[in-house]
Enzyme design. Structure first.
Site, PDB file in Angstrom:
ATOM      1  N   HIS A 213     -10.676  14.416   6.843  1.00 28.33           N
ATOM      2  CA  HIS A 213     -10.133  13.455   5.876  1.00 28.33           C
ATOM      3  C   HIS A 213     -11.084  12.265   5.713  1.00 28.33           C
ATOM      4  O   HIS A 213     -11.371  11.837   4.593  1.00 28.33           O
ATOM      5  CB  HIS A 213      -8.755  12.975   6.336  1.00 28.33           C
ATOM      6  CG  HIS A 213      -8.186  11.875   5.487  1.00 28.33           C
ATOM      7  ND1 HIS A 213      -7.737  12.086   4.211  1.00 28.33           N
ATOM      8  CD2 HIS A 213      -8.017  10.544   5.730  1.00 28.33           C
ATOM      9  CE1 HIS A 213      -7.300  10.934   3.698  1.00 28.33           C
ATOM     10  NE2 HIS A 213      -7.455   9.989   4.602  1.00 28.33           N
TER      11      HIS A 213
ATOM     12  N   GLU B  13       0.968  13.002   7.573  1.00 28.16           N
ATOM     13  CA  GLU B  13       0.691  12.386   8.867  1.00 28.16           C
ATOM     14  C   GLU B  13       1.764  12.745   9.891  1.00 28.16           C
ATOM     15  O   GLU B  13       2.864  13.182   9.541  1.00 28.16           O
ATOM     16  CB  GLU B  13       0.653  10.848   8.749  1.00 28.16           C
ATOM     17  CG  GLU B  13      -0.413  10.331   7.816  1.00 28.16           C
ATOM     18  CD  GLU B  13      -0.813   8.891   8.115  1.00 28.16           C
ATOM     19  OE1 GLU B  13      -0.503   8.386   9.218  1.00 28.16           O
ATOM     20  OE2 GLU B  13      -1.450   8.292   7.237  1.00 28.16           O
TER      21      GLU B  13
ATOM     22  N   ASP C 113      -1.758   2.470  11.862  1.00 30.21           N
ATOM     23  CA  ASP C 113      -2.178   3.750  11.305  1.00 30.21           C
ATOM     24  C   ASP C 113      -3.604   4.047  11.749  1.00 30.21           C
ATOM     25  O   ASP C 113      -4.488   3.196  11.625  1.00 30.21           O
ATOM     26  CB  ASP C 113      -2.089   3.715   9.781  1.00 30.21           C
ATOM     27  CG  ASP C 113      -1.961   5.110   9.191  1.00 30.21           C
ATOM     28  OD1 ASP C 113      -1.508   6.026   9.914  1.00 30.21           O
ATOM     29  OD2 ASP C 113      -2.306   5.294   8.014  1.00 30.21           O
TER      30      ASP C 113
ATOM     31  N   TYR D 136      -9.833  -2.757  -1.040  1.00 29.80           N
ATOM     32  CA  TYR D 136      -9.920  -2.462   0.399  1.00 29.80           C
ATOM     33  C   TYR D 136     -11.096  -3.113   1.113  1.00 29.80           C
ATOM     34  O   TYR D 136     -11.113  -3.126   2.360  1.00 29.80           O
ATOM     35  CB  TYR D 136      -9.917  -0.949   0.643  1.00 29.80           C
ATOM     36  CG  TYR D 136     -11.272  -0.294   0.655  1.00 29.80           C
ATOM     37  CD1 TYR D 136     -11.938  -0.039  -0.533  1.00 29.80           C
ATOM     38  CD2 TYR D 136     -11.878   0.062   1.854  1.00 29.80           C
ATOM     39  CE1 TYR D 136     -13.177   0.563  -0.521  1.00 29.80           C
ATOM     40  CE2 TYR D 136     -13.115   0.660   1.866  1.00 29.80           C
ATOM     41  CZ  TYR D 136     -13.764   0.912   0.687  1.00 29.80           C
ATOM     42  OH  TYR D 136     -14.992   1.499   0.701  1.00 29.80           O
TER      43      TYR D 136
ATOM     44  N   GLU E 140       0.209  11.117   1.966  1.00 30.95           N
ATOM     45  CA  GLU E 140      -0.658  11.460   3.092  1.00 30.95           C
ATOM     46  C   GLU E 140       0.156  12.177   4.153  1.00 30.95           C
ATOM     47  O   GLU E 140       1.177  11.667   4.612  1.00 30.95           O
ATOM     48  CB  GLU E 140      -1.342  10.211   3.677  1.00 30.95           C
ATOM     49  CG  GLU E 140      -2.379   9.630   2.713  1.00 30.95           C
ATOM     50  CD  GLU E 140      -3.315   8.598   3.330  1.00 30.95           C
ATOM     51  OE1 GLU E 140      -4.437   8.469   2.849  1.00 30.95           O
ATOM     52  OE2 GLU E 140      -2.909   7.926   4.292  1.00 30.95           O
TER      53      GLU E 140
ATOM     54  N   THR F 234      -4.147  10.727   7.881  1.00 31.15           N
ATOM     55  CA  THR F 234      -3.994  11.979   7.138  1.00 31.15           C
ATOM     56  C   THR F 234      -4.620  13.138   7.889  1.00 31.15           C
ATOM     57  O   THR F 234      -5.805  13.096   8.230  1.00 31.15           O
ATOM     58  CB  THR F 234      -4.683  11.853   5.767  1.00 31.15           C
ATOM     59  OG1 THR F 234      -4.219  10.662   5.155  1.00 31.15           O
ATOM     60  CG2 THR F 234      -4.364  13.050   4.898  1.00 31.15           C
TER      61      THR F 234
ATOM     62  N   ARG G  29     -17.516   6.063  -0.982  1.00 30.85           N
ATOM     63  CA  ARG G  29     -18.917   5.775  -0.642  1.00 30.85           C
ATOM     64  C   ARG G  29     -19.698   7.085  -0.662  1.00 30.85           C
ATOM     65  O   ARG G  29     -20.012   7.651   0.402  1.00 30.85           O
ATOM     66  CB  ARG G  29     -19.016   5.174   0.771  1.00 30.85           C
ATOM     67  CG  ARG G  29     -18.331   3.846   0.993  1.00 30.85           C
ATOM     68  CD  ARG G  29     -18.339   3.456   2.475  1.00 30.85           C
ATOM     69  NE  ARG G  29     -17.754   4.501   3.317  1.00 30.85           N
ATOM     70  CZ  ARG G  29     -16.440   4.632   3.534  1.00 30.85           C
ATOM     71  NH1 ARG G  29     -15.600   3.778   3.001  1.00 30.85           N
ATOM     72  NH2 ARG G  29     -15.987   5.612   4.265  1.00 30.85           N
TER      73      ARG G  29
ATOM     74  N   LYS H 154      -0.971   0.578   0.260  1.00 25.31           N
ATOM     75  CA  LYS H 154      -0.254   1.327   1.289  1.00 25.31           C
ATOM     76  C   LYS H 154       1.132   0.759   1.584  1.00 25.31           C
ATOM     77  O   LYS H 154       2.038   1.513   1.961  1.00 25.31           O
ATOM     78  CB  LYS H 154      -1.047   1.278   2.612  1.00 25.31           C
ATOM     79  CG  LYS H 154      -2.427   1.901   2.550  1.00 25.31           C
ATOM     80  CD  LYS H 154      -2.360   3.405   2.691  1.00 25.31           C
ATOM     81  CE  LYS H 154      -3.727   4.009   2.964  1.00 25.31           C
ATOM     82  NZ  LYS H 154      -3.631   5.448   3.202  1.00 25.31           N
TER      83      LYS H 154
ATOM     84  N   SER I 246       6.363   3.849   3.144  1.00 23.32           N
ATOM     85  CA  SER I 246       5.969   4.948   4.021  1.00 23.32           C
ATOM     86  C   SER I 246       7.265   5.610   4.440  1.00 23.32           C
ATOM     87  O   SER I 246       8.279   4.932   4.576  1.00 23.32           O
ATOM     88  CB  SER I 246       5.233   4.456   5.269  1.00 23.32           C
ATOM     89  OG  SER I 246       4.332   3.416   4.969  1.00 23.32           O
TER      90      SER I 246
END
Lengths: 423, 423
Positions: free
Chosen positions: B132, B199, B125, B242, B197, B358, B141, B251, B255
């Site tokens: 995004h 995609e 990915d 993460y 998301e 995304t 952050r 994740k 999918s």
């Protein structure tokens, strides 16, 4: 149901394959690891084999399996796997009635070409050594080496299956983007900080359905076995690319597996307590189970050996870079990795690979990577022939070895995994 | 060699399959996307099919392929793929001599059960929308939303192949660890911040050998085509797990892919310039090539639709949550993703999947996730029936659609990908 100590582990057992009885060998009759092979140069389809001494028993020739589908063998229920182990143990022991027939099914290991043990659908890499996480964290985040989630979450991420090769792999030095200190733009070039990582690869046996977590009580039933694993890493690429989504090109250029998978059944005599200091967070209930503290871990000794090109040319043997033991290095057990991986419903398939992450012990000489041993290049490792290494150089052969031993049990080995760095 | 506009794109072409000639449909004769299917409920082996109007042409029944190995078809050299496209275009056009024979090889789409288009070995990915990356970076952050590497490195990471399903997938709400603000310990529980998301999934055609990068000039020859892709995400799990190795359980629980892969050949009329503001870093040479600036991108319009359980019960149609176009959203082209992925020698295999990440456009209403649309829950999305959504709730059906259109060309569509959230 945990794999338990039984008659197949009896230290008195001897095999009619004489080389299996030599003390200190990796493949006595108490081990019986699985791999895939063909007679070297034959170009024939792969066969499933079991290592015994310096030989391989061809399971199809011995009429123990039909076909050569290792993933299907791995997916078999625990009872079937155990029955196969008992049949192998019976047939290979001294004075077995199978000797005449099975001796026709042996191939010498030095005549065999080994392949990956199975087809690997997905490969996940964990980060189970708190010492490695702290050592590496210090390189990338000096002020914040161990992140707050580490002692709660068995940190893992997905790796690349396509570039996993078997022992003997030639590892091309990868090129990639790096950002030099003080530079205003990155540059493309060959990695200058190529490293190895001392890991174990745990293979999934029976899978689980998407949406159905595997609880701690059942987790070991879904583990087939373990092999040595080297997760080559390009530290300079990693430092520039890894935020915010993790390592990518710094890892996926190659990973190397040993050809032999030692089963959970073979590891039964080498169980060890899963220890968690009282001052650390205790595992959440989904990562704990009755009995797990007493024997959830496995004790496997691991060592790293380096032979440089110059050493090879001078016929000098490889030198040991480090040595540790899983019980000193791993903060999480294999069962905890399975329970965590599936708690969200993620499905594992037979043959999937769970890397342990770099297994560094607490002392500096127990580190599982050059990044750690050479302190990120500040303290190069001195080799006996006068060479120094901060990172790997072209022509270097890196070998991992692993074995289990304890009083009252016969030592078993994981064989070795080697790879040579090429330009 | 880039796939070029040829006779198969002629806007005048009509098919003897009447439904293919309706204006605005996804599958006119100019499209010819590939998928795998069986007659619903038949339990028969999968067949390779090509969508034409509301029908599927069974390629084996039409004697265009032997067997049903989509990965082998994807691996074919560009010239073979083009020859197959021309044969399909010839045989399906009005007054074709094939009509009598091929009409026996049609299966209505509403009688078919679709499968994943191919066997996916590895799934990567990427993170190609700078909008995004900035929007999400701000959530995780606030002081440092876009990291310094973003405009130099096509950021990507490995995802999980085992949990990729086809449109219609039921997505179980994952459980996992989350750390509440101010809490001293994490807790295990169902995700409360489940998201989708928007995609695209780019499929690899011909692979490359380990150690052999694919340069920009050849990159598109290794791309087979594109399908809609929803990369479901649990934002609360993601925030806690993460660092430092990237998203994992947030994740890999599911999918969802659309069943139809639109080939690079079909996309030829919808090429677009690859634009990079002069004030931004320019791509390093390995990510650039003559002609790439002029036509390295593809223009695909994308929309996101939501039907809640309550809407479905009241027979209310899905509502559009957002709409954008790849040319507004993607900072990197598909060719750049291939060149970057392999620059270190990593090998890609036929059928491997490269997620775009995304695809959020620059305006708030062009965002490709609820996290962005609802500003991390601070501004819930208001639905016409009075419901609100900050994140997905059980019973929600999320659908992605995509299509290409421009003056002088016949519109082609990517179909749709749907999934429903279950508890």
């Amino acid at each position: 149901m945990h794999a338990a100590i039984d008659a197949t582990h009896d230290p008195q057992l001897r095999s009619w394959v004489a080389s299996a009885n030599q003390p200190g060998g990796d493949f006595p009759i108490q081990n019986l690891p699985f791999g895939r092979f063909r007679v070297a140069g034959s170009g024939r389809p792969l066969r499933i084999g079991v290592a015994i001494g310096d030989q391989i028993l061809d399971l199809q020739a011995a009429r123990l399996v039909e076909g050569c589908d290792m993933n299907a063998l791995m997916a078999a229920p625990a009872a079937e796997r155990l029955a196969l182990r008992h049949a192998l143990s019976q047939g290979l022991r001294a004075d077995s009635a199978q000797q005449n027939q099975w001796s026709q099914a042996l191939v010498a290991q030095d005549r065999a070409e080994m392949a990956l043990p199975c087809d690997i659908g997905d490969y996940t890499d964990f980060y189970t050594s708190v010492h490695h996480a702290t050592n590496v964290g210090r390189q990338f985040r000096p002020d914040n080496p161990l992140l707050p989630n580490y002692k709660w979450v068995p940190i893992g991420y997905h790796g690349r299956a396509s570039s996993i090769g078997v022992s003997g792999q030639r590892v091309h030095r990868p090129q990639g983007q790096t950002m030099a200190a003080g530079a205003s733009a990155p540059a493309l070039g060959p990695s200058r900080r190529l490293d190895y990582e001392l890991e174990l690869g745990w293979f999934i046996g029976q899978g689980n359905d998407l949406g159905t977590p595997i609880g701690m009580g059942a987790a070991e039933q879904h583990l087939f076995g373990v092999a040595l694993f080297n997760d080559w890493s390009a530290r300079d690429l990693q430092g520039w690319e890894y935020q915010p989504l993790g390592p990518f090109l710094s890892k996926n250029f190659a990973s190397t597996l040993a050809p032999w998978v030692v089963t959970l059944e073979a590891l039964a005599p080498f169980r060890a307590p899963f220890e968690r200091p009282a001052t650390d967070p205790q595992p959440l209930p989904y990562l704990d189970a009755p009995g797990h503290r007493a024997q959830g871990a496995f004790s496997i000794t691991l060592e790293v050996l380096l032979q440089t090109g110059r050493m090879r040319a001078a016929a000098q043997p490889a030198v040991r870079l480090s040595c540790t033991n899983t019980t000193r290095a791993a903060y999480w057990t294999p069962a905890q990795l399975v329970a965590h991986h599936t708690v969200n419903g993620c499905n594992l398939r037979p043959g999937d690979l769970l890397g342990s992450g770099t297994l560094s012990g607490p002392e500096p000489h127990e580190a599982g990577s050059l990044l750690e041993l050479a302190r990120s290049g500040r303290q190069p490792v001195e080799l006996p022939n006068g060479e120094q290494r901060s990172f790997l150089e072209d022509g270097d052969t890196l070998t991992l070895r692993g074995w289990c031993e304890r009083a009252g049990a016969v030592r078993i080995g994981l064989g070795e995994v080697s790879g040579v760095v090429t330009g």
